[in-house]
Write a protein that holds these residues in place. Structure first.
Motif, PDB file in Angstrom:
ATOM      1  N   VAL A   1      25.389  -2.516 -21.092  1.00  0.00           N
ATOM      2  CA  VAL A   1      26.104  -2.156 -22.347  1.00  0.00           C
ATOM      3  C   VAL A   1      26.613  -0.526 -22.697  1.00  0.00           C
ATOM      4  O   VAL A   1      27.829  -0.265 -23.114  1.00  0.00           O
ATOM      5  CB  VAL A   1      24.639  -1.762 -23.270  1.00  0.00           C
ATOM      6  CG1 VAL A   1      24.813  -1.574 -24.553  1.00  0.00           C
ATOM      7  CG2 VAL A   1      24.091  -3.272 -23.368  1.00  0.00           C
ATOM      8  N   VAL A   2      25.533   0.299 -21.644  1.00  0.00           N
ATOM      9  CA  VAL A   2      25.793   1.620 -21.068  1.00  0.00           C
ATOM     10  C   VAL A   2      27.526   1.874 -21.065  1.00  0.00           C
ATOM     11  O   VAL A   2      28.783   2.856 -21.220  1.00  0.00           O
ATOM     12  CB  VAL A   2      25.075   2.833 -20.658  1.00  0.00           C
ATOM     13  CG1 VAL A   2      25.479   3.898 -20.163  1.00  0.00           C
ATOM     14  CG2 VAL A   2      23.913   2.497 -21.579  1.00  0.00           C
ATOM     15  N   LYS A   3      27.733   1.209 -19.914  1.00  0.00           N
ATOM     16  CA  LYS A   3      28.917   0.817 -19.043  1.00  0.00           C
ATOM     17  C   LYS A   3      29.488   0.731 -20.279  1.00  0.00           C
ATOM     18  O   LYS A   3      30.849   1.411 -19.585  1.00  0.00           O
ATOM     19  CB  LYS A   3      28.952  -0.048 -17.904  1.00  0.00           C
ATOM     20  CG  LYS A   3      30.044   0.044 -17.323  1.00  0.00           C
ATOM     21  CD  LYS A   3      29.562  -1.349 -15.752  1.00  0.00           C
ATOM     22  CE  LYS A   3      31.340  -1.261 -15.010  1.00  0.00           C
ATOM     23  NZ  LYS A   3      31.190  -2.169 -14.320  1.00  0.00           N
TER      24      LYS A   3
ATOM     25  N   TYR B   1      21.393  -2.479 -29.803  1.00  0.00           N
ATOM     26  CA  TYR B   1      21.349  -3.780 -28.383  1.00  0.00           C
ATOM     27  C   TYR B   1      19.706  -4.478 -29.084  1.00  0.00           C
ATOM     28  O   TYR B   1      18.796  -3.580 -28.318  1.00  0.00           O
ATOM     29  CB  TYR B   1      21.870  -3.220 -27.300  1.00  0.00           C
ATOM     30  CG  TYR B   1      21.447  -3.903 -25.846  1.00  0.00           C
ATOM     31  CD1 TYR B   1      21.606  -5.581 -25.806  1.00  0.00           C
ATOM     32  CD2 TYR B   1      19.693  -3.661 -25.293  1.00  0.00           C
ATOM     33  CE1 TYR B   1      20.948  -6.345 -25.458  1.00  0.00           C
ATOM     34  CE2 TYR B   1      19.509  -4.255 -24.441  1.00  0.00           C
ATOM     35  CZ  TYR B   1      20.281  -6.218 -24.622  1.00  0.00           C
ATOM     36  OH  TYR B   1      19.434  -6.501 -23.386  1.00  0.00           O
ATOM     37  N   LEU B   2      19.787  -5.046 -28.744  1.00  0.00           N
ATOM     38  CA  LEU B   2      18.044  -5.837 -29.599  1.00  0.00           C
ATOM     39  C   LEU B   2      17.862  -6.637 -28.356  1.00  0.00           C
ATOM     40  O   LEU B   2      17.746  -7.876 -28.648  1.00  0.00           O
ATOM     41  CB  LEU B   2      18.419  -6.256 -30.988  1.00  0.00           C
ATOM     42  CG  LEU B   2      16.791  -6.856 -30.880  1.00  0.00           C
ATOM     43  CD1 LEU B   2      16.094  -6.083 -31.029  1.00  0.00           C
ATOM     44  CD2 LEU B   2      17.271  -7.305 -32.904  1.00  0.00           C
ATOM     45  N   GLY B   3      18.169  -7.040 -27.399  1.00  0.00           N
ATOM     46  CA  GLY B   3      18.259  -7.935 -26.217  1.00  0.00           C
ATOM     47  C   GLY B   3      16.654  -8.545 -26.735  1.00  0.00           C
ATOM     48  O   GLY B   3      15.648  -9.463 -26.526  1.00  0.00           O
ATOM     49  N   ALA B   4      15.600  -6.961 -26.724  1.00  0.00           N
ATOM     50  CA  ALA B   4      14.084  -7.251 -26.733  1.00  0.00           C
ATOM     51  C   ALA B   4      14.052  -7.964 -28.153  1.00  0.00           C
ATOM     52  O   ALA B   4      12.467  -7.342 -28.759  1.00  0.00           O
ATOM     53  CB  ALA B   4      12.852  -6.162 -26.217  1.00  0.00           C
ATOM     54  N   HIS B   5      14.512  -9.219 -28.892  1.00  0.00           N
ATOM     55  CA  HIS B   5      13.927  -9.876 -29.994  1.00  0.00           C
ATOM     56  C   HIS B   5      13.915 -10.550 -29.291  1.00  0.00           C
ATOM     57  O   HIS B   5      12.811 -11.257 -30.624  1.00  0.00           O
ATOM     58  CB  HIS B   5      15.733 -10.223 -31.143  1.00  0.00           C
ATOM     59  CG  HIS B   5      15.693 -10.310 -32.392  1.00  0.00           C
ATOM     60  ND1 HIS B   5      16.647 -11.117 -32.851  1.00  0.00           N
ATOM     61  CD2 HIS B   5      14.311 -10.330 -32.678  1.00  0.00           C
ATOM     62  CE1 HIS B   5      16.292 -11.480 -33.883  1.00  0.00           C
ATOM     63  NE2 HIS B   5      15.823 -10.696 -34.022  1.00  0.00           N
ATOM     64  N   ALA B   6      13.316 -11.446 -28.345  1.00  0.00           N
ATOM     65  CA  ALA B   6      12.759 -12.688 -28.610  1.00  0.00           C
ATOM     66  C   ALA B   6      12.546 -13.053 -27.432  1.00  0.00           C
ATOM     67  O   ALA B   6      13.541 -12.608 -26.418  1.00  0.00           O
ATOM     68  CB  ALA B   6      12.898 -13.642 -29.525  1.00  0.00           C
ATOM     69  N   ILE B   7      11.844 -14.208 -26.218  1.00  0.00           N
ATOM     70  CA  ILE B   7      12.083 -14.461 -24.853  1.00  0.00           C
ATOM     71  C   ILE B   7      12.695 -15.109 -25.024  1.00  0.00           C
ATOM     72  O   ILE B   7      12.633 -16.672 -25.569  1.00  0.00           O
ATOM     73  CB  ILE B   7       9.861 -15.037 -24.842  1.00  0.00           C
ATOM     74  CG1 ILE B   7       9.579 -13.443 -25.071  1.00  0.00           C
ATOM     75  CG2 ILE B   7      11.044 -15.566 -23.067  1.00  0.00           C
ATOM     76  CD1 ILE B   7      10.157 -12.032 -23.848  1.00  0.00           C
ATOM     77  N   PRO B   8      14.179 -15.888 -24.288  1.00  0.00           N
ATOM     78  CA  PRO B   8      14.773 -16.580 -24.052  1.00  0.00           C
ATOM     79  C   PRO B   8      13.759 -17.656 -23.395  1.00  0.00           C
ATOM     80  O   PRO B   8      12.896 -17.547 -23.119  1.00  0.00           O
ATOM     81  CB  PRO B   8      15.714 -16.019 -23.354  1.00  0.00           C
ATOM     82  CG  PRO B   8      15.506 -14.929 -22.775  1.00  0.00           C
ATOM     83  CD  PRO B   8      13.584 -14.668 -23.476  1.00  0.00           C
TER      84      PRO B   8
END
Length: 398
Positions: free
Chosen positions: A191-193, A162-169
């Motif tokens: 993501v874990v759930k 999981y790469l949610g911290a890739h850029a600020i949307p």
């Protein structure tokens, strides 16, 4: 299955080469490897005709699930516009985010399979795939479901990150704090759930996330039992690698601007340095990773394609190995270790990457005499067959 008349690059040390060798496979695992003259008797062996056998290759850093196309940005960069300037004007990652958000899971699976197949054609048996082109909960989870689906559709093990911290949307352009909070308090738990990822990654850079913001993401990941990886020191030295080392990160990736203190930190934590020469090549960077310092401190070096739509649209692990040698000065044995044993370490996997008893029987068979031959040419693929979990999944063995 008993394979005979082969040269086995076991990767125990350097190449760990055993000439005129044999390999016994039982229940999907390596049961024995050694000189052919000492092979177990009473079994019909498959003659590999003197070919080279290596562990199945591992691509430990890719972004191959995405929508859209950024070839026009390639032209812009060749015209003299910097990658960072393209990103600031709404291009780069943001451009791919817009395209990925509009595509269905089926469309993303179809396009990703073409890219994955290109990697598998060069002996890949394990691949890591990141999200990071959604930047909202719905699309990030969609991407990760696609990643899990790819694992079912091809004979390859897929590690999901999981790469949610890739850029600020764009919708959080004026609320960085709000987006970091969304990642930590909402998306990581989801993501874990749904068991959609094995690790969490982030892009710690001036055009992305600060060291402090990234640390908060990693705190949330650790609290939820997810492993940690980091894009670090690619365009500048913010100290992200040292911070990642404090979390015992599996890997820090890119690291062109990693300094001596950063090298020492990851050496102490056992973190793998993942070198990505494709991005270095496409962005026409000038500062190479500190390979000599990494060697000196005994840091394991992995190599990966970084397959992505913008800065590294490379679909060839063999070309990447060559680039690592030519651009970064790695020896061919270091390059092969980078896509076998050290690639496995970068994913936290200790059951593959070497041809030794007990390891998964993931093997690549090459029409080559020496292991170093794999790094030498560009545009030539000597792969003959692939064995995955003890079964032939590509090519034929006679």
């Amino acid at each position: 299955m008993l394979l005979t008349n082969l040269n086995a690059a076991t990767m125990r040390d350097h190449y760990g080469l055993i000439e005129d060798a044999a390999i016994l496979i039982e229940d999907g695992r390596i049961a024995w490897v050694g000189p052919r003259a000492e092979a177990p008797s009473g079994m019909h062996g498959i003659n590999c005709q003197g070919r080279l056998v290596t562990p199945g290759l591992i691509d430990c850093h890719t972004h191959l699930v995405y929508g859209g196309n950024r070839a026009h940005e390639f032209e812009m960069r060749l015209g003299g516009i910097a990658y960072a300037d393209i990103a600031k004007s709404g291009g780069g990652i943001a451009s791919t985010v817009r395209a990925t958000r509009t595509q269905s899971e089926g469309e993303l699976v179809a396009s990703a399979l073409k890219r994955l197949d290109a990697l598998l054609a060069e002996g890949i048996t394990t691949v890591e795939i990141k999200s990071g082109y959604g930047l909202d909960e719905r699309t990030e989870l969609k991407m990760l479901r696609v990643v899990r689906e790819l694992d079912k559709l091809r004979p390859v093990d897929v590690a999901a990150t999981y790469l949610g911290a890739h850029a600020i949307p764009p919708e959080f352009h004026n609320d960085r704090e709000g987006y970091v909070k969304l990642i930590c308090e909402q998306v990581i738990p989801a993501v874990v759930k749904f068991r959609l990822a094995d690790a969490v990654d982030a892009f710690c850079e001036k055009i992305a996330f600060t060291v402090e913001e990234t640390a908060r993401v990693f705190e949330a990941a650790r609290a939820h039992g997810l492993r940690i990886k980091l894009h670090a020191e690619q365009l500048s030295n913010l100290g992200g690698a040292k911070m990642a080392a404090s979390f015992n990160a599996l890997s820090v990736d890119h690291i062109e601007y990693l300094d001596d203190s950063g090298v020492e930190a990851i050496a102490k934590s056992g973190t793998v340095a993942v070198l990505l020469p494709g991005a270095f090549y496409y962005l026409r960077e000038k500062q190479a990773p500190p390979v000599a310092a990494l060697r000196h401190h005994g840091v394991p070096m992995a190599i990966a394609t970084d397959l992505n739509p913008g800065s590294s649209p490379i679909h060839s692990i063999l070309t990447t190995m060559n680039m690592a040698c030519v651009l970064f000065g790695l020896r061919p044995d270091e390059a092969l270790r980078g896509v076998t044993v050290n690639g496995a370490r970068a994913l936290g996997l200790n059951d593959r990457g070497m041809i030794v008893p007990g390891m998964k029987a993931d093997l690549a068979i090459w029409d080559a005499e020496r292991p170093g031959d794999l790094c030498y040419p560009i545009g030539y693929n000597p792969l003959t067959a692939v064995i995955k979990n003890g079964k032939t999944v590509r090519g034929t063995l006679s």
